[in-house]
Design an enzyme around this catalytic site. Structure first.
Site, PDB file in Angstrom:
ATOM      1  N   ASP A 207    -104.347   7.553  50.537  1.00  0.00           N
ATOM      2  CA  ASP A 207    -103.742   6.495  49.723  1.00  0.00           C
ATOM      3  C   ASP A 207    -104.587   6.253  48.469  1.00  0.00           C
ATOM      4  O   ASP A 207    -105.768   5.930  48.558  1.00  0.00           O
ATOM      5  CB  ASP A 207    -103.654   5.207  50.555  1.00  0.00           C
ATOM      6  CG  ASP A 207    -102.794   4.134  49.890  1.00  0.00           C
ATOM      7  OD1 ASP A 207    -102.627   4.163  48.666  1.00  0.00           O
ATOM      8  OD2 ASP A 207    -102.296   3.253  50.628  1.00  0.00           O
TER       9      ASP A 207
ATOM     10  N   HIS B 196     -99.817   6.649  49.749  1.00  0.00           N
ATOM     11  CA  HIS B 196     -99.364   5.274  49.937  1.00  0.00           C
ATOM     12  C   HIS B 196     -97.927   5.208  50.436  1.00  0.00           C
ATOM     13  O   HIS B 196     -97.542   4.259  51.115  1.00  0.00           O
ATOM     14  CB  HIS B 196     -99.487   4.522  48.604  1.00  0.00           C
ATOM     15  CG  HIS B 196     -99.265   3.045  48.713  1.00  0.00           C
ATOM     16  ND1 HIS B 196    -100.128   2.206  49.386  1.00  0.00           N
ATOM     17  CD2 HIS B 196     -98.267   2.244  48.255  1.00  0.00           C
ATOM     18  CE1 HIS B 196     -99.688   0.959  49.315  1.00  0.00           C
ATOM     19  NE2 HIS B 196     -98.552   0.959  48.653  1.00  0.00           N
TER      20      HIS B 196
ATOM     21  N   SER C 200     -97.118  -2.365  52.140  1.00  0.00           N
ATOM     22  CA  SER C 200     -97.736  -2.695  50.855  1.00  0.00           C
ATOM     23  C   SER C 200     -97.645  -4.200  50.570  1.00  0.00           C
ATOM     24  O   SER C 200     -98.178  -4.998  51.335  1.00  0.00           O
ATOM     25  CB  SER C 200     -97.078  -1.865  49.746  1.00  0.00           C
ATOM     26  OG  SER C 200     -97.871  -1.859  48.589  1.00  0.00           O
ATOM     27  N   MET C 201     -96.962  -4.622  49.518  1.00  0.00           N
ATOM     28  CA  MET C 201     -96.780  -6.050  49.267  1.00  0.00           C
ATOM     29  C   MET C 201     -96.122  -6.718  50.466  1.00  0.00           C
ATOM     30  O   MET C 201     -96.505  -7.819  50.880  1.00  0.00           O
ATOM     31  CB  MET C 201     -95.930  -6.266  48.014  1.00  0.00           C
ATOM     32  CG  MET C 201     -95.630  -7.728  47.690  1.00  0.00           C
ATOM     33  SD  MET C 201     -94.356  -7.918  46.406  1.00  0.00           S
ATOM     34  CE  MET C 201     -92.864  -7.594  47.379  1.00  0.00           C
TER      35      MET C 201
ATOM     36  N   PHE D  42     -93.603  -3.754  46.684  1.00  0.00           N
ATOM     37  CA  PHE D  42     -93.378  -4.096  45.285  1.00  0.00           C
ATOM     38  C   PHE D  42     -92.368  -3.158  44.626  1.00  0.00           C
ATOM     39  O   PHE D  42     -92.491  -1.938  44.711  1.00  0.00           O
ATOM     40  CB  PHE D  42     -94.722  -4.029  44.543  1.00  0.00           C
ATOM     41  CG  PHE D  42     -94.629  -4.187  43.066  1.00  0.00           C
ATOM     42  CD1 PHE D  42     -94.568  -5.451  42.483  1.00  0.00           C
ATOM     43  CD2 PHE D  42     -94.612  -3.070  42.226  1.00  0.00           C
ATOM     44  CE1 PHE D  42     -94.491  -5.594  41.106  1.00  0.00           C
ATOM     45  CE2 PHE D  42     -94.536  -3.211  40.858  1.00  0.00           C
ATOM     46  CZ  PHE D  42     -94.473  -4.477  40.291  1.00  0.00           C
TER      47      PHE D  42
END
Length: 336
Positions: A278, A306, A148-149, A80
């Site tokens: 994270d 993260h 992630s995304m 993202f």
């Protein structure tokens, strides 16, 4: 001292002064330009070339190094509000004989941003499939990496288009359903309130908020100069409305749990890499994936948040290379 020697030093000093003054000016007046130059230089130094690919009226922007060969190509999907260059820290430690492709996700950086675009995880999967077909990456199975995304998109892609994928790496992927409360992003469950989105760590609009976001994403407490923080914010601010719209799509149930709902359909060898500390997406997600994907190995990184790609690039690259070697029965030395 000979006059010619003096003149030589004067000329040399003047020549050196120009780039130094230019750097100082950019640092204090236009730090966002300095950041863009930095990425341009890093891409060039690593041999990454930028190209575009079109599917009808939609344009994808991507960078690549190498050409398809007998080893699987590698496609990297960022998270993202990031962009293709976030992978450069990993590219630095990957063998030069691998075919690497890093694409700007839908609406990000140089890829088309359309108000009509479906920004859900499923919508992004379909867009990435269009990109794959544009480049004919799926002429033979390739290795897909997502963070992630991008991890949610990569995992769902592997479930939807199994014949395209030979193997999969998920880095701190979004899209899982946890059994306990987890920080920040997942606390936005069911929220459709723009005021709440405004306060998210994910959409900073000041240098102070940018600093908070970096600390939230990283285990190591970074000391970033104020000017660089401002430059990072200046680069993002024109895109913040898009990021808000995207975040609202991601927290809808159909996207939030999209990976969870499709993980049992992933049949290719899968690697999960996660930072133990994270704060954005709980590392307990690694166990959830390992229990649902038949051929899955987990790598947990100590003292890492993260931002795995930025915090532990060398180790992450080694994990990926070792995984590829084990899946494709290749000697690691051949990947160097």
């Amino acid at each position: 001292m000979d006059l010619d020697v003096v003149n030589m030093f004067v000329i040399a000093g003047g020549t050196l002064a120009i780039p130094i003054l230019a750097f100082v000016a950019l640092f204090f007046l236009w730090p966002s330009v300095l950041i863009k130059i930095y990425y341009w230089y890093w891409r060039r130094a690593l041999g990454m070339q930028v190209r575009s690919a079109r599917h009808e009226d939609y344009q994808f922007c991507y960078s690549f190094r190498g050409r398809p060969g007998h080893k699987p190509s590698i496609l990297m999907l960022h998270g993202f509000s990031a962009h293709k260059d976030v992978w450069l820290s990993i590219v630095k430690f990957l063998p030069k004989n691998l075919h690497l492709v890093c694409v700007d996700m839908p609406g990000h950086e140089g890829t088309t941003r359309s108000p009509l675009d479906d920004l859900s995880i499923e919508g992004q999967v379909k867009r990435i499939h269009q990109f794959v077909e544009c480049l004919k990456l799926n002429k033979k199975p390739f290795h897909l990496i997502g963070s992630s995304m991008g991890g949610a998109v990569a995992g769902v892609y592997a479930a939807y288009y199994p014949s395209d994928i030979g193997s999969l790496t998920l880095v701190c992927p979004f899209g899982l359903q946890y059994t306990m409360e987890t920080p920040d992003l997942l606390q936005l469950e069911g929220t459709q309130n723009l005021d709440t989105i405004e306060k998210s760590h994910l959409i900073p609009s000041t240098a102070e908020e940018m600093s908070e976001m970096l600390q939230f994403f990283s285990y190591v407490r970074l000391k970033v100069p104020q000017q660089i923080l401002q430059g990072l914010v200046d680069v993002r601010i024109p895109h913040n409305n898009f990021y808000r719209k995207l975040l609202l799509e991601l927290i809808k149930e159909e996207s939030r749990y999209c990976l969870h709902q499709n993980m049992d359909k992933i049949k290719v060898p899968t690697q999960v890499i996660w930072g133990k500390q994270d704060q954005v997406l709980s590392a307990s997600g690694a166990d959830i994936l390992a229990k649902s994907i038949t051929n899955c190995q987990v790598e947990l990184l100590e003292n890492c948040g993260h931002s795995v790609v930025v915090e532990k690039p060398r180790k992450t690259a080694k994990f990926i290379v070792d995984f590829l070697a084990s899946v494709y029965n290749t000697d690691n030395k051949k990947l160097d």
